[in-house]
Design a protein around this motif. Structure first.
Motif, PDB file in Angstrom:
ATOM      1  N   LEU A 114       0.240   0.356  -2.601  1.00 38.33           N
ATOM      2  CA  LEU A 114       1.161  -0.387  -2.607  1.00 38.33           C
ATOM      3  C   LEU A 114       1.896  -1.311  -2.765  1.00 38.33           C
ATOM      4  O   LEU A 114       2.863  -2.562  -2.833  1.00 38.33           O
ATOM      5  CB  LEU A 114       2.004  -0.246  -0.719  1.00 38.33           C
ATOM      6  CG  LEU A 114       2.277   1.686  -0.508  1.00 38.33           C
ATOM      7  CD1 LEU A 114       2.261   1.583   0.457  1.00 38.33           C
ATOM      8  CD2 LEU A 114       3.839   2.025  -1.787  1.00 38.33           C
ATOM      9  N   LEU A 115       0.607  -2.679  -1.673  1.00 37.65           N
ATOM     10  CA  LEU A 115       1.051  -3.897  -2.258  1.00 37.65           C
ATOM     11  C   LEU A 115       1.397  -4.331  -3.474  1.00 37.65           C
ATOM     12  O   LEU A 115       1.568  -5.799  -4.002  1.00 37.65           O
ATOM     13  CB  LEU A 115      -0.313  -4.257  -2.100  1.00 37.65           C
ATOM     14  CG  LEU A 115      -0.046  -4.974  -0.009  1.00 37.65           C
ATOM     15  CD1 LEU A 115      -1.210  -5.254   0.390  1.00 37.65           C
ATOM     16  CD2 LEU A 115       0.990  -5.557   0.498  1.00 37.65           C
ATOM     17  N   ALA A 116       0.341  -4.165  -5.005  1.00 40.73           N
ATOM     18  CA  ALA A 116       0.302  -3.784  -6.239  1.00 40.73           C
ATOM     19  C   ALA A 116       2.292  -4.354  -6.841  1.00 40.73           C
ATOM     20  O   ALA A 116       2.184  -4.212  -7.505  1.00 40.73           O
ATOM     21  CB  ALA A 116      -0.946  -3.749  -6.651  1.00 40.73           C
ATOM     22  N   MET A 117       2.615  -2.406  -5.899  1.00 43.46           N
ATOM     23  CA  MET A 117       3.329  -2.223  -6.589  1.00 43.46           C
ATOM     24  C   MET A 117       4.629  -3.041  -5.925  1.00 43.46           C
ATOM     25  O   MET A 117       5.475  -3.806  -7.160  1.00 43.46           O
ATOM     26  CB  MET A 117       3.510  -0.627  -6.228  1.00 43.46           C
ATOM     27  CG  MET A 117       4.939   0.228  -6.401  1.00 43.46           C
ATOM     28  SD  MET A 117       5.704   1.513  -6.390  1.00 43.46           S
ATOM     29  CE  MET A 117       5.696   1.401  -4.423  1.00 43.46           C
ATOM     30  N   VAL A 118       4.567  -3.693  -4.317  1.00 43.12           N
ATOM     31  CA  VAL A 118       5.440  -4.720  -4.247  1.00 43.12           C
ATOM     32  C   VAL A 118       5.389  -6.101  -5.482  1.00 43.12           C
ATOM     33  O   VAL A 118       6.481  -6.356  -5.991  1.00 43.12           O
ATOM     34  CB  VAL A 118       5.373  -4.578  -3.001  1.00 43.12           C
ATOM     35  CG1 VAL A 118       6.273  -5.936  -2.166  1.00 43.12           C
ATOM     36  CG2 VAL A 118       5.598  -3.733  -1.926  1.00 43.12           C
ATOM     37  N   GLY A 119       4.240  -6.195  -5.518  1.00 42.05           N
ATOM     38  CA  GLY A 119       3.827  -7.731  -6.291  1.00 42.05           C
ATOM     39  C   GLY A 119       4.396  -7.100  -7.541  1.00 42.05           C
ATOM     40  O   GLY A 119       5.034  -8.579  -8.435  1.00 42.05           O
ATOM     41  N   SER A 120       3.863  -5.840  -8.384  1.00 42.87           N
ATOM     42  CA  SER A 120       4.688  -5.715 -10.022  1.00 42.87           C
ATOM     43  C   SER A 120       6.672  -6.137  -9.541  1.00 42.87           C
ATOM     44  O   SER A 120       7.027  -6.707 -10.456  1.00 42.87           O
ATOM     45  CB  SER A 120       4.843  -4.488  -9.583  1.00 42.87           C
ATOM     46  OG  SER A 120       5.537  -4.360 -12.124  1.00 42.87           O
ATOM     47  N   LEU A 121       7.088  -5.579  -8.724  1.00 41.98           N
ATOM     48  CA  LEU A 121       8.325  -5.269  -8.277  1.00 41.98           C
ATOM     49  C   LEU A 121       9.172  -7.053  -8.419  1.00 41.98           C
ATOM     50  O   LEU A 121       9.965  -7.126  -9.158  1.00 41.98           O
ATOM     51  CB  LEU A 121       8.975  -4.617  -7.164  1.00 41.98           C
ATOM     52  CG  LEU A 121       8.640  -2.885  -7.357  1.00 41.98           C
ATOM     53  CD1 LEU A 121       9.332  -2.488  -6.184  1.00 41.98           C
ATOM     54  CD2 LEU A 121      10.419  -2.682  -8.813  1.00 41.98           C
ATOM     55  N   VAL A 122       8.367  -7.911  -7.506  1.00 41.17           N
ATOM     56  CA  VAL A 122       8.442  -8.975  -7.325  1.00 41.17           C
ATOM     57  C   VAL A 122       8.526 -10.025  -8.423  1.00 41.17           C
ATOM     58  O   VAL A 122       9.543 -10.724  -8.823  1.00 41.17           O
ATOM     59  CB  VAL A 122       7.693  -9.980  -6.391  1.00 41.17           C
ATOM     60  CG1 VAL A 122       8.192 -11.491  -6.339  1.00 41.17           C
ATOM     61  CG2 VAL A 122       7.972  -9.047  -4.486  1.00 41.17           C
ATOM     62  N   GLN A 123       7.673  -9.379  -9.445  1.00 41.24           N
ATOM     63  CA  GLN A 123       7.649  -9.920 -10.632  1.00 41.24           C
ATOM     64  C   GLN A 123       8.730 -10.048 -11.863  1.00 41.24           C
ATOM     65  O   GLN A 123       8.775 -10.657 -12.950  1.00 41.24           O
ATOM     66  CB  GLN A 123       6.280 -10.176 -11.803  1.00 41.24           C
ATOM     67  CG  GLN A 123       4.771 -10.728 -10.553  1.00 41.24           C
ATOM     68  CD  GLN A 123       3.954 -11.113 -11.301  1.00 41.24           C
ATOM     69  OE1 GLN A 123       3.301  -9.425 -12.267  1.00 41.24           O
ATOM     70  NE2 GLN A 123       2.742 -11.176 -11.129  1.00 41.24           N
ATOM     71  N   LYS A 124       9.189  -8.286 -11.376  1.00 47.62           N
ATOM     72  CA  LYS A 124       9.959  -7.847 -12.397  1.00 47.62           C
ATOM     73  C   LYS A 124      11.660  -8.433 -11.400  1.00 47.62           C
ATOM     74  O   LYS A 124      13.000  -7.924 -11.921  1.00 47.62           O
ATOM     75  CB  LYS A 124       9.646  -6.375 -12.586  1.00 47.62           C
ATOM     76  CG  LYS A 124       9.010  -6.214 -13.463  1.00 47.62           C
ATOM     77  CD  LYS A 124       8.367  -4.919 -13.460  1.00 47.62           C
ATOM     78  CE  LYS A 124       6.879  -4.505 -14.181  1.00 47.62           C
ATOM     79  NZ  LYS A 124       7.018  -3.092 -14.525  1.00 47.62           N
ATOM     80  N   SER A 125      11.227  -9.425 -10.402  1.00 52.65           N
ATOM     81  CA  SER A 125      12.499  -9.221  -9.507  1.00 52.65           C
ATOM     82  C   SER A 125      13.420  -7.936  -9.491  1.00 52.65           C
ATOM     83  O   SER A 125      15.063  -7.845  -9.077  1.00 52.65           O
ATOM     84  CB  SER A 125      14.061 -10.493 -10.977  1.00 52.65           C
ATOM     85  OG  SER A 125      13.078 -11.228 -10.980  1.00 52.65           O
ATOM     86  N   GLY A 126      12.441  -6.740  -9.050  1.00 50.95           N
ATOM     87  CA  GLY A 126      13.075  -5.649  -8.435  1.00 50.95           C
ATOM     88  C   GLY A 126      13.874  -4.483  -9.041  1.00 50.95           C
ATOM     89  O   GLY A 126      14.507  -3.766  -9.607  1.00 50.95           O
TER      90      GLY A 126
END
Length: 252
Positions: free
Chosen positions: A215-227
């Motif tokens: 879940l932390l990895a997924m959130v980090g990926s979304l942050v990089q892609k600006s959601g």
């Protein structure tokens, strides 16, 4: 699971519930999340059927029967989501276009950051139905099914009852949540049939911790892609699901 990991689990579960509930309730984002669920549920069917056949070949008729029912349930779930999209005059994006998008990305970008973290340390070949360790499959999928049952129930609760389309999806998602609870139950029982209670608890704890990291990895990926999330839908009425659809495995 230590107290810090448990706290992250609670926070991550709450955040996931909020995001899913917001997306499924908003008419603008609902089609995309429903399409994602359709792909995930329908895409797991070939994987589960292959495991069913493997269990039967190994003489485990109990497990083969459970996996066969699991596969049938997932196929029905995919149909529920496909029907929901049809009622919204949407359909899942063309599979050839989806494959082309995947080919255009770098190899390290093709795999979901969630599953890359969840199955860290396992090669793709280790997770194929003919190779995967039974206890790895059972424990990892138990966690996913248990959490999915809660997520689907929460999402169903926030859907409005004031229009037929939402009410139909709401009913379907409550049904899916019930099925996922049953899947989690048989997977836990399957672990108990193979391992002592202490080992079952240890294995479940390991995969719960892996879920937190995923879940932390997924959130980090979304942050990089600006959601921003890729669109999985297009206009038009969907066709019936067929055996020609690619197998997008949940456990891959």
């Amino acid at each position: 699971m230590n107290i810090f990991t448990y706290a992250l689990h609670l926070v991550g579960s709450a955040a996931t519930a909020y995001v899913y509930a917001r997306q499924i309730r908003d008419p603008l984002t609902r089609p995309n999340i429903v399409a994602g669920f359709q792909l995930a549920e329908s895409g797991s069917v070939p994987f589960l059927e292959a495991l069913r056949d493997r269990a039967a070949a190994e003489g485990d008729t109990w497990l083969a029967e459970k996996l066969g029912r699991h596969a049938a349930d997932e196929r029905r779930h995919g149909q529920i989501f496909a029907q929901a999209l049809k009622q919204l005059n949407k359909q899942v994006i063309d599979f050839k276009q989806l494959a082309k998008q995947s080919e255009d990305r770098k190899p390290e970008e093709r795999r979901s950051p969630f599953f890359a973290a969840y199955f860290e340390g396992y090669a793709q070949a280790d997770l194929k139905p003919e190779n995967i360790d039974w206890t790895v499959f059972m424990a990892s999928t138990y966690i996913l099914e248990l959490d999915a049952s809660k997520d689907f129930a929460r999402m169903a609760q926030v859907l409005p009852d004031d229009d037929l389309r939402s009410a139909s999806l709401k009913k379907g998602m409550f049904s899916i949540a019930k099925d996922e609870t049953g899947h989690a139950a048989y997977l836990y029982e399957a672990l108990e049939r193979r391992l002592p209670a202490a080992q079952v608890a240890e294995l479940v704890d390991e995969w719960r911790s892996r879920k937190v990291n995923a879940l932390l990895a997924m959130v980090g990926s979304l942050v990089q892609k600006s959601g921003q999330m890729p669109s999985l839908v297009q206009d038009g009425a969907p066709t019936e699901a067929s055996s020609e659809e690619p197998a997008i495995q949940v456990a891959a």
